[in-house]
Write a protein that holds these residues in place. Structure first.
Motif, PDB file in Angstrom:
ATOM      1  N   LEU A 252       3.558   1.478   5.531  1.00  0.00           N
ATOM      2  CA  LEU A 252       3.314   0.414   4.572  1.00  0.00           C
ATOM      3  C   LEU A 252       2.232  -0.517   5.124  1.00  0.00           C
ATOM      4  O   LEU A 252       1.833  -0.404   6.288  1.00  0.00           O
ATOM      5  CB  LEU A 252       4.606  -0.362   4.314  1.00  0.00           C
ATOM      6  N   SER A 253       1.792  -1.451   4.304  1.00  0.00           N
ATOM      7  CA  SER A 253       0.688  -2.323   4.715  1.00  0.00           C
ATOM      8  C   SER A 253       1.072  -3.237   5.873  1.00  0.00           C
ATOM      9  O   SER A 253       0.196  -3.712   6.612  1.00  0.00           O
ATOM     10  CB  SER A 253       0.205  -3.170   3.526  1.00  0.00           C
ATOM     11  N   ASP A 254       2.380  -3.480   6.059  1.00  0.00           N
ATOM     12  CA  ASP A 254       2.816  -4.336   7.169  1.00  0.00           C
ATOM     13  C   ASP A 254       3.093  -3.538   8.434  1.00  0.00           C
ATOM     14  O   ASP A 254       3.608  -4.082   9.422  1.00  0.00           O
ATOM     15  CB  ASP A 254       4.047  -5.154   6.771  1.00  0.00           C
ATOM     16  N   GLY A 255       2.756  -2.250   8.411  1.00  0.00           N
ATOM     17  CA  GLY A 255       2.931  -1.412   9.587  1.00  0.00           C
ATOM     18  C   GLY A 255       4.238  -0.640   9.633  1.00  0.00           C
ATOM     19  O   GLY A 255       4.446   0.183  10.539  1.00  0.00           O
ATOM     20  N   LEU A 516       1.230   3.980  -0.332  1.00  0.00           N
ATOM     21  CA  LEU A 516       2.104   3.218   0.553  1.00  0.00           C
ATOM     22  C   LEU A 516       1.352   2.124   1.292  1.00  0.00           C
ATOM     23  O   LEU A 516       1.868   1.017   1.493  1.00  0.00           O
ATOM     24  CB  LEU A 516       2.769   4.151   1.571  1.00  0.00           C
ATOM     25  N   ARG A 517       0.117   2.401   1.706  1.00  0.00           N
ATOM     26  CA  ARG A 517      -0.632   1.453   2.540  1.00  0.00           C
ATOM     27  C   ARG A 517      -1.060   0.203   1.784  1.00  0.00           C
ATOM     28  O   ARG A 517      -1.572  -0.739   2.380  1.00  0.00           O
ATOM     29  CB  ARG A 517      -1.855   2.143   3.134  1.00  0.00           C
ATOM     30  N   GLU A 518      -0.812   0.198   0.507  1.00  0.00           N
ATOM     31  CA  GLU A 518      -1.232  -0.948  -0.296  1.00  0.00           C
ATOM     32  C   GLU A 518      -0.144  -2.016  -0.413  1.00  0.00           C
ATOM     33  O   GLU A 518      -0.421  -3.133  -0.838  1.00  0.00           O
ATOM     34  CB  GLU A 518      -1.613  -0.443  -1.693  1.00  0.00           C
ATOM     35  N   PHE A 519       1.085  -1.690  -0.006  1.00  0.00           N
ATOM     36  CA  PHE A 519       2.211  -2.596  -0.248  1.00  0.00           C
ATOM     37  C   PHE A 519       3.074  -2.733   1.003  1.00  0.00           C
ATOM     38  O   PHE A 519       3.134  -1.829   1.829  1.00  0.00           O
ATOM     39  CB  PHE A 519       3.068  -2.070  -1.411  1.00  0.00           C
ATOM     40  N   ASP A 520       3.754  -3.893   1.118  1.00  0.00           N
ATOM     41  CA  ASP A 520       4.610  -4.117   2.272  1.00  0.00           C
ATOM     42  C   ASP A 520       6.081  -3.961   1.878  1.00  0.00           C
ATOM     43  O   ASP A 520       6.414  -3.637   0.736  1.00  0.00           O
ATOM     44  CB  ASP A 520       4.342  -5.489   2.903  1.00  0.00           C
ATOM     45  N   ARG A 545       4.929   0.212 -13.049  1.00  0.00           N
ATOM     46  CA  ARG A 545       3.474   0.276 -13.184  1.00  0.00           C
ATOM     47  C   ARG A 545       2.904  -1.104 -13.507  1.00  0.00           C
ATOM     48  O   ARG A 545       1.886  -1.521 -12.943  1.00  0.00           O
ATOM     49  CB  ARG A 545       3.094   1.284 -14.267  1.00  0.00           C
ATOM     50  N   ALA A 546       3.572  -1.834 -14.406  1.00  0.00           N
ATOM     51  CA  ALA A 546       3.102  -3.180 -14.757  1.00  0.00           C
ATOM     52  C   ALA A 546       3.179  -4.115 -13.552  1.00  0.00           C
ATOM     53  O   ALA A 546       2.276  -4.928 -13.318  1.00  0.00           O
ATOM     54  CB  ALA A 546       3.932  -3.729 -15.914  1.00  0.00           C
ATOM     55  N   ALA A 547       4.249  -3.995 -12.778  1.00  0.00           N
ATOM     56  CA  ALA A 547       4.395  -4.848 -11.590  1.00  0.00           C
ATOM     57  C   ALA A 547       3.322  -4.545 -10.559  1.00  0.00           C
ATOM     58  O   ALA A 547       2.759  -5.457  -9.934  1.00  0.00           O
ATOM     59  CB  ALA A 547       5.788  -4.660 -10.982  1.00  0.00           C
ATOM     60  N   VAL A 548       3.002  -3.244 -10.381  1.00  0.00           N
ATOM     61  CA  VAL A 548       1.949  -2.857  -9.431  1.00  0.00           C
ATOM     62  C   VAL A 548       0.601  -3.411  -9.878  1.00  0.00           C
ATOM     63  O   VAL A 548      -0.169  -3.957  -9.071  1.00  0.00           O
ATOM     64  CB  VAL A 548       1.908  -1.321  -9.298  1.00  0.00           C
ATOM     65  N   GLU A 549       0.317  -3.298 -11.155  1.00  0.00           N
ATOM     66  CA  GLU A 549      -0.966  -3.798 -11.658  1.00  0.00           C
ATOM     67  C   GLU A 549      -1.054  -5.315 -11.522  1.00  0.00           C
ATOM     68  O   GLU A 549      -2.129  -5.864 -11.224  1.00  0.00           O
ATOM     69  CB  GLU A 549      -1.150  -3.352 -13.105  1.00  0.00           C
ATOM     70  N   ALA A 550       0.070  -6.003 -11.710  1.00  0.00           N
ATOM     71  CA  ALA A 550       0.075  -7.458 -11.540  1.00  0.00           C
ATOM     72  C   ALA A 550      -0.176  -7.839 -10.087  1.00  0.00           C
ATOM     73  O   ALA A 550      -0.909  -8.791  -9.791  1.00  0.00           O
ATOM     74  CB  ALA A 550       1.408  -8.026 -12.023  1.00  0.00           C
ATOM     75  N   MET A 551       0.422  -7.087  -9.158  1.00  0.00           N
ATOM     76  CA  MET A 551       0.188  -7.348  -7.732  1.00  0.00           C
ATOM     77  C   MET A 551      -1.277  -7.155  -7.382  1.00  0.00           C
ATOM     78  O   MET A 551      -1.871  -7.955  -6.636  1.00  0.00           O
ATOM     79  CB  MET A 551       1.051  -6.414  -6.878  1.00  0.00           C
ATOM     80  N   ARG A 552      -1.862  -6.099  -7.929  1.00  0.00           N
ATOM     81  CA  ARG A 552      -3.281  -5.848  -7.642  1.00  0.00           C
ATOM     82  C   ARG A 552      -4.158  -6.950  -8.215  1.00  0.00           C
ATOM     83  O   ARG A 552      -5.130  -7.381  -7.583  1.00  0.00           O
ATOM     84  CB  ARG A 552      -3.689  -4.493  -8.231  1.00  0.00           C
ATOM     85  N   ALA A 553      -3.822  -7.394  -9.411  1.00  0.00           N
ATOM     86  CA  ALA A 553      -4.609  -8.454 -10.027  1.00  0.00           C
ATOM     87  C   ALA A 553      -4.533  -9.734  -9.206  1.00  0.00           C
ATOM     88  O   ALA A 553      -5.535 -10.445  -9.040  1.00  0.00           O
ATOM     89  CB  ALA A 553      -4.107  -8.700 -11.447  1.00  0.00           C
ATOM     90  N   ASP A 554      -3.348 -10.032  -8.676  1.00  0.00           N
ATOM     91  CA  ASP A 554      -3.188 -11.241  -7.858  1.00  0.00           C
ATOM     92  C   ASP A 554      -4.002 -11.154  -6.575  1.00  0.00           C
ATOM     93  O   ASP A 554      -4.478 -12.176  -6.063  1.00  0.00           O
ATOM     94  CB  ASP A 554      -1.712 -11.451  -7.507  1.00  0.00           C
ATOM     95  N   ARG A 555      -4.160  -9.916  -6.049  1.00  0.00           N
ATOM     96  CA  ARG A 555      -4.845  -9.738  -4.764  1.00  0.00           C
ATOM     97  C   ARG A 555      -6.341  -9.544  -4.923  1.00  0.00           C
ATOM     98  O   ARG A 555      -7.060  -9.474  -3.935  1.00  0.00           O
ATOM     99  CB  ARG A 555      -4.242  -8.547  -4.024  1.00  0.00           C
TER     100      ARG A 555
END
Length: 564
Positions: A252-255, A516-520, A545-555
């Motif tokens: 994951l992104s946090d290792g 996986l590397r995109e999320f913690d 899918r909507a939650a993932v897209e929202a996370m990407r938009a925030d980042r």
């Protein structure tokens, strides 16, 4: 226009449609003017030639395609079918009509049986086509060759056609028929072909139509607009960049490490799995050692095959599932009883206990193979439902020299008492295909209930979460070895539910690794909660899918992976 079907893998492709040629028409039902012996000789020659051709194609294709095509060759050479053809020819039919009627009779019989056998019925249609084409002296209907890259659209594809696809020309495959366990889906997954099967509206696509085939979204977009094309091209480029990037361990992104492992059916695919970044093997299916045998193979015969696999993964974990006989894999030396519902009968660990010497020999062979190599061998029992079955298998593995023994969680019973199972077993590996089948009461080999065979259903996910929680409390690893792990979006949810490793077809490793590397850990836990709160599979997928897209938009734009 968007068509819905079942995506195979998570790839995406853009191209113009080329339709498969129509099958040969039904031959006229009339009496033959030729001598019956002459007609019978024609039929026999064409049956034999077709069997030989399919066998040769299988040898050239290798892998799963070899098994599928050899099974078709056996259909062409089946003595019962030959007898049916002879009976019809002697009654006055032409060779063409006799072959057609004989194969239709067997096809209808298989279709009426349901389950795995019903899924094989279309293979008989293909063999019939090939025999009749040989009788007529014309090429068998097959994949067109327009001279440029294209999206192949067909009612369904035969195993022979799928195995022979030119991957430099065929950008994607779309079929109107077929389900997730059809041979088209199986072989497309093995060959990493972008495919959507069971898209009923595909019959309306015409040669030259521009389409986007989005396997990850289970969709085919006909006549895409500029925005849809740009999105597709961007995602294709992102996948290509990921494929070219250096392979690194899953995390994951946090290792947090999430080992990504390969599902393999023989040692032949080991080298390619390693090349694609498999960190070991999460599911090695051993049935290939047994299925062509009339008697159980010896310890030495098995040891040689297992050693060949283990040698390809020095220092790495290799999880071997002991023989999973029964249901769609009957073996006379394990269980040859005629059961009305074999999926609920003597299969998996139940069948092995009834033929314990087979299990003892297999575990002995595995222990000897492990002693000759540097791989980290682990074994697991299929179809475990009770703590007592778990205790029996773990004790026997220990007795025969294997130090790490676990179970597959494929029944709701095992999931619901996972805390007690994992007090005995060293690990659990969740087989999402069977777990979904038994949770949803929907045969995973039956196309008519394919819509229910969806691991995204919250009932299935809740059971997976039970196992994940039990594993965390007991300090035991919990892997996923069903094809659900190959979905980059669902993989996030599975890790959020407590999975500590994911095993899949090697072709899916790159997409899942990038996802996986995109999320913690906090992200995937939140995505798991979104999925569990949904009412059904479609709603769970849409919510995540909507939650993932929202996370990407925030980042912001830094997120390159498209887990769709």
């Amino acid at each position: 226009m968007q068509l819905r079907g079942t995506g195979v893998g998570s790839g995406i492709a853009v191209g113009t449609v080329v339709r498969m040629a129509d099958p040969l028409p039904e031959p006229p039902d009339r009496r033959s003017e030729a001598d019956p012996e002459t007609e019978l000789e024609r039929a026999r020659a064409s049956l034999a030639a077709t069997a030989a051709d399919l066998t040769a194609r299988g040898s050239a294709a290798g892998g799963a395609a070899k098994d599928v095509l050899e099974a078709q060759a056996l259909m062409a050479a089946d003595p019962s079918l030959a007898t049916e053809v002879e009976t019809r020819v002697r009654a006055g039919s032409t060779a063409e009509r006799a072959v057609f009627d004989a194969f239709v009779g067997y096809r209808d019989m298989l279709a009426g049986m349901g389950g795995y056998l019903a899924e094989r019925a279309p293979d008989l249609d293909d063999v019939s086509q090939r025999v009749r084409a040989h009788l007529a002296g014309v090429p068998a209907p097959g994949v067109p060759a327009p001279g440029h890259p294209f999206v192949l659209v067909a009612g369904d594809l035969s195993p022979a056609d799928t195995a022979a696809l030119d991957l430099d020309q065929v950008l994607a495959v779309v079929t109107a028929e077929g389900g997730p366990t059809s041979h088209t889906a199986i072989l497309a997954r093995e060959k990493s072909i972008v495919a959507v099967v069971g898209a009923a509206g595909a019959v309306d696509l015409a040669d030259g139509d521009l389409v986007v085939v989005d396997a990850g979204a289970d969709a085919v977009i006909a006549s895409p607009d500029g925005e849809e094309l740009a999105d597709a091209e961007r995602r294709i480029a992102a996948r290509a960049a990921r494929a070219a990037a250096p392979v690194e361990p899953g995390r994951l992104s946090d290792g947090t490490p999430v080992p990504l492992l390969a599902n393999l059916g023989s040692a032949d695919g080991a080298a390619e799995a390693v090349r694609l970044g498999a960190e070991g093997v999460g599911l090695f299916r051993t049935e290939f050692v047994f299925l062509d045998a009339d008697v159980a193979p010896t310890v030495d015969e098995q040891r040689a095959e297992y050693a060949r696999l283990l040698e390809a993964f020095p220092g790495r974990k290799v999880v071997v599932r002991v023989l999973d006989a029964g249901a769609d894999k009957p073996l006379s030396f394990v269980n040859d009883d005629d059961e009305p519902n074999p999926a609920l009968g003597l299969r998996g660990i139940r069948a092995l206990r009834a033929a314990e010497q087979v299990l003892r020999d297999q575990l002995t062979a595995l222990a000897r193979a492990a002693s000759e190599t540097d791989a980290e061998l682990q074994v697991m029992a299929p179809m475990v439902a009770t703590v007592e079955e778990t205790r029996y298998f773990v004790a026997l593995a220990r007795e025969l020299g294997i130090g790490v023994a676990g179970v597959m969680v494929e029944t709701p019973a095992a999931a619901l008492i996972a805390d007690r199972v994992l007090a005995v077993a060293d690990f659990a590996s969740i087989g999402t295909n069977d777990l979904t089948q038994y949770t949803m009461a929907a045969d995973r080999l039956l196309g008519s209930v394919a819509a229910l065979q969806d691991p995204w259903h919250p009932a299935v996910l809740r059971l997976i979460g039970e196992v994940g929680e039990a594993g965390a409390e007991a300090g035991r690893p919990v892997g996923i070895c069903g094809e659900a792990a190959a979905d980059p979006l669902l993989a996030l949810v599975l890790v959020g539910l407590g999975a500590t490793s994911l095993s899949m077809s090697p072709s899916a490793l790159g997409d899942v690794r990038a996802s996986l590397r995109e999320f913690d850990r906090a992200d995937v836990a939140g995505l798991a909660r979104e999925a569990l709160a949904a009412e059904g599979a479609a709603e769970a997928r849409a919510a995540v899918r909507a939650a993932v897209e929202a996370m990407r938009a925030d980042r912001g734009p830094g997120s390159l992976n498209q887990a769709r």
